[in-house]
Scaffold this active site. Structure first.
Site, PDB file in Angstrom:
ATOM      1  N   GLU A 174      -4.817  -3.567   6.264  1.00 62.73           N
ATOM      2  CA  GLU A 174      -5.588  -3.740   5.023  1.00 62.73           C
ATOM      3  C   GLU A 174      -5.504  -2.497   4.130  1.00 62.73           C
ATOM      4  O   GLU A 174      -5.496  -2.623   2.896  1.00 62.73           O
ATOM      5  CB  GLU A 174      -7.049  -4.080   5.339  1.00 62.73           C
ATOM      6  CG  GLU A 174      -7.249  -5.384   6.097  1.00 62.73           C
ATOM      7  CD  GLU A 174      -6.634  -6.606   5.419  1.00 62.73           C
ATOM      8  OE1 GLU A 174      -6.405  -6.559   4.186  1.00 62.73           O
ATOM      9  OE2 GLU A 174      -6.382  -7.603   6.121  1.00 62.73           O
ATOM     10  N   HIS A 217      -1.165  -0.192  -1.842  1.00 65.79           N
ATOM     11  CA  HIS A 217      -0.218  -0.894  -2.727  1.00 65.79           C
ATOM     12  C   HIS A 217      -0.913  -1.174  -4.069  1.00 65.79           C
ATOM     13  O   HIS A 217      -0.359  -0.898  -5.143  1.00 65.79           O
ATOM     14  CB  HIS A 217       0.231  -2.196  -2.061  1.00 65.79           C
ATOM     15  CG  HIS A 217       1.395  -2.851  -2.734  1.00 65.79           C
ATOM     16  ND1 HIS A 217       1.969  -4.021  -2.273  1.00 65.79           N
ATOM     17  CD2 HIS A 217       2.115  -2.528  -3.844  1.00 65.79           C
ATOM     18  CE1 HIS A 217       2.982  -4.360  -3.048  1.00 65.79           C
ATOM     19  NE2 HIS A 217       3.082  -3.483  -4.015  1.00 65.79           N
TER      20      HIS A 217
END
Length: 598
Positions: A389, A395
């Site tokens: 996660e 990202h």
């Protein structure tokens, strides 16, 4: 933390700081009123979208409206996920959802109006130097989709059909989750326990082979009794896909599905053909599984059986954070600085509490840092979930930081790369550190099974979907017998001669929900392969590969997915990334074989 606390009892250091989005309810209410006002304003551009200046002004207003509506929705939903029984935030979530729908309706004229321009006019606007690059990409994408965009009346008709098109999935969901009941099965203690979807995998992970076999046969016997209804439901979904492909002038349902992300069909076919070439690796793993389980015959119900004796890895949350931080050292100081900020500054909601949403996810809104919801347990799986996660979160962080709102959202095709790469680096770190043969075997089997389930199995699913749609497109009927024969033969091909492919498995097609989100599952296999390829490059090349990877994270959605990966050194139009991933799988098998011989 064994005791499940009420939300108000959770220590502040284990809660996410949603105040970083809105400091209080009054701030949310003010922004809600602002969005309502802007919904009225966006209509003023209607009928005027015929040059670069008007389109740019409209897009800017659209972005502002979408960003604020998204932020309101994300905050309200994350608040409701803290305690799903809290009616205040359930109501706020519904309020935000309705606002998002209204915003969508208010801006729905934009694309049809722009596409009503002549191709020559639209190309002239695209060439206008005053147009921002992000807006130019939007117009180029509209132009790319134009051959598959119908007239206003036809689009209206297809929109009305939209609810009907959900029927196969809805019917399957009700049948599978509500109406279908499984029999009772005896557990290891001889107690009769009702079989459910949730308990099925637990039964398959039992060390008692009789329990595994009984659960396996009970599940597929139940599905077998519904075979005609389930075949009709899947058939209806395939027919729906063919209808939309034909209506929108696509050569096939597969090409229609891939068109959105601009993925060539060759990528899909390449995945299947490359996996076919490397099926001997899967067969070798099955032979090893048979040896480790010490069975005369390996059956389908043995696939989830534990391969090592009881091995408990007790990993507290603080230790998990430190291990994840240390394992991601190859990604460099900047990456780990942001990671530490996420750990320290309220990005993460850590433990289960009463009423909290189950599972784990990363989410957030542009303009604020990302958030991660966990339900952390002190075990290996939860540590991998943390790494996974936080991969998503970083990202999003790099993507948002490097792109304007319109270009920041990355596609589903790319979404699992960053998360899976973190898992790959964590596993490499743990394997390198491990000196205990039992621990090492535990880790190796954990990782090898990820390859089996994510690369090989999902590719088998993808191949099944391709075969089924191709048969329907050529006018063949998809009877229960035909679906089962196709599925059974694929299992024989994928698992090899060391596996007894039980006849019951022929009905497994009937219980896969993803077959109602057609041509989606291949993304699990390509994402896993791309991530494993990145990890291998980073560990072998060092900084040049790290720079390419960080460039990938910063690209967001500012180009087509296949191009973003290619620029970063992973060309999914070739077999290379899949072969690199499978070479890692081969290395795991070799290590397991060596440990078995000792």
């Amino acid at each position: 933390m064994n005791e499940v606390l009420k939300r108000g009892e959770v220590p502040a250091e284990h809660r996410w700081h949603l105040e970083d989005i809105y400091p209080d309810q009054a701030a949310w209410d003010r922004e809600y009123a602002q969005v309502r006002a802007q919904i009225g304003e966006i209509a003023s551009y209607q009928g005027k979208l015929n040059d670069a200046a008007s389109i740019s002004a409209c897009f800017a207003k659209d972005d502002e409206l979408s960003l604020l509506a998204e932020r309101l929705y994300v905050y309200a939903n994350m608040r409701s996920h803290e305690d799903m029984a809290d009616s205040k935030y359930q109501a706020l979530s519904e309020k935000a959802k309705k606002l998002s729908v209204e915003a969508g309706e208010a801006t729905s004229y934009i694309t049809p109006e722009i596409l009503s321009l002549s191709e020559e006019t639209l190309k002239g606007i695209i060439a206008d130097p005053s147009l921002k690059p992000t807006y130019r990409r939007t117009l180029e994408e509209m132009l790319r989709r134009k051959p598959h965009t119908l007239s206003k009346s036809e689009e209206s008709l297809l929109a009305q059909v939209g609810n009907l098109s959900q029927a196969p999935s809805t019917i399957f969901g009700m049948l599978n989750n509500a109406d279908m009941k499984f029999p009772k099965v005896k557990n290891e203690k001889g107690e009769e326990i009702e079989l459910t979807h949730g308990r099925y995998i637990q039964f398959l992970e039992s060390r008692d082979r009789g329990v595994r076999e009984a659960a396996f046969k009970a599940v597929y016997d139940t599905y077998g009794k519904w075979r005609n209804t389930l075949a009709s439901t899947l058939n209806a979904n395939v027919t729906k896909n063919l209808f939309y492909a034909h209506a929108r002038h696509y050569p096939s349902a597969l090409e229609m599905s891939l068109f959105g992300d601009n993925i060539p069909v060759s990528v899909y076919d390449n995945l299947i053909s490359t996996i076919h070439e490397h099926l001997p690796l899967m067969h070798r793993y099955m032979a090893l599984r048979k040896k480790l389980l010490k069975v005369d015959e390996l059956h389908m119900y043995d696939l989830f059986a534990p391969l090592v004796e009881e091995f408990d890895m007790d990993i507290g949350y603080e230790d998990a954070k430190k291990t994840v931080y240390d394992s991601l050292k190859p990604l460099g100081d900047d990456y780990r600085k942001v990671l530490q900020e996420g750990f320290d500054k309220g990005w993460i909601d850590v433990y289960e509490n009463e009423g909290k949403r189950s599972g784990a996810y990363s989410w957030g809104a542009y303009g604020t840092h990302p958030y991660v919801l966990l339900n952390h347990k002190d075990n290996l799986n939860s540590m991998f979930t943390l790494a996974h996660e936080m991969g998503h979160a970083l990202h999003s962080h790099y993507s948002d930081e490097s792109n304007e709102y319109r270009d920041a959202q990355y596609t589903i095709f790319l979404a699992e790369v960053a998360s899976t790469l973190n898992e790959a680096l964590l596993m490499d770190y743990l394997l390198d550190k491990s000196k205990d043969p039992k621990e090492k075997m535990y880790l190796l089997t954990y990782y090898a099974d990820q390859f089996r389930t994510t690369v090989f199995r999902q590719t088998m699913f993808a191949e099944f979907e391709k075969i089924v749609h191709a048969k329907a497109e050529s006018g063949e009927s998809l009877t229960p017998e035909e679906l089962s024969a196709i599925y059974y033969d694929l299992n024989v091909k994928y698992y090899g001669t060391d596996m007894v492919v039980d006849k019951d498995i022929a009905m497994e097609w009937a219980r896969i929900p993803h077959f109602y989100t057609s041509f989606y599952v291949y993304k699990y296999a390509t994402g896993f392969s791309a991530a494993t390829s990145f990890a291998k490059q980073i560990l072998s090349e060092g900084q040049p590969a790290v720079d390419r990877y960080l460039g990938f994270l910063k690209s967001g959605g500012n180009d087509y997915s296949i191009n973003i990966l290619k620029k970063a050194g992973v060309d999914m139009s070739t077999p290379a990334p899949i072969e690199q991933a499978l070479s890692v799988f081969e290395g795991l098998i070799e290590q397991m074989e060596q440990l078995t011989e000792k």
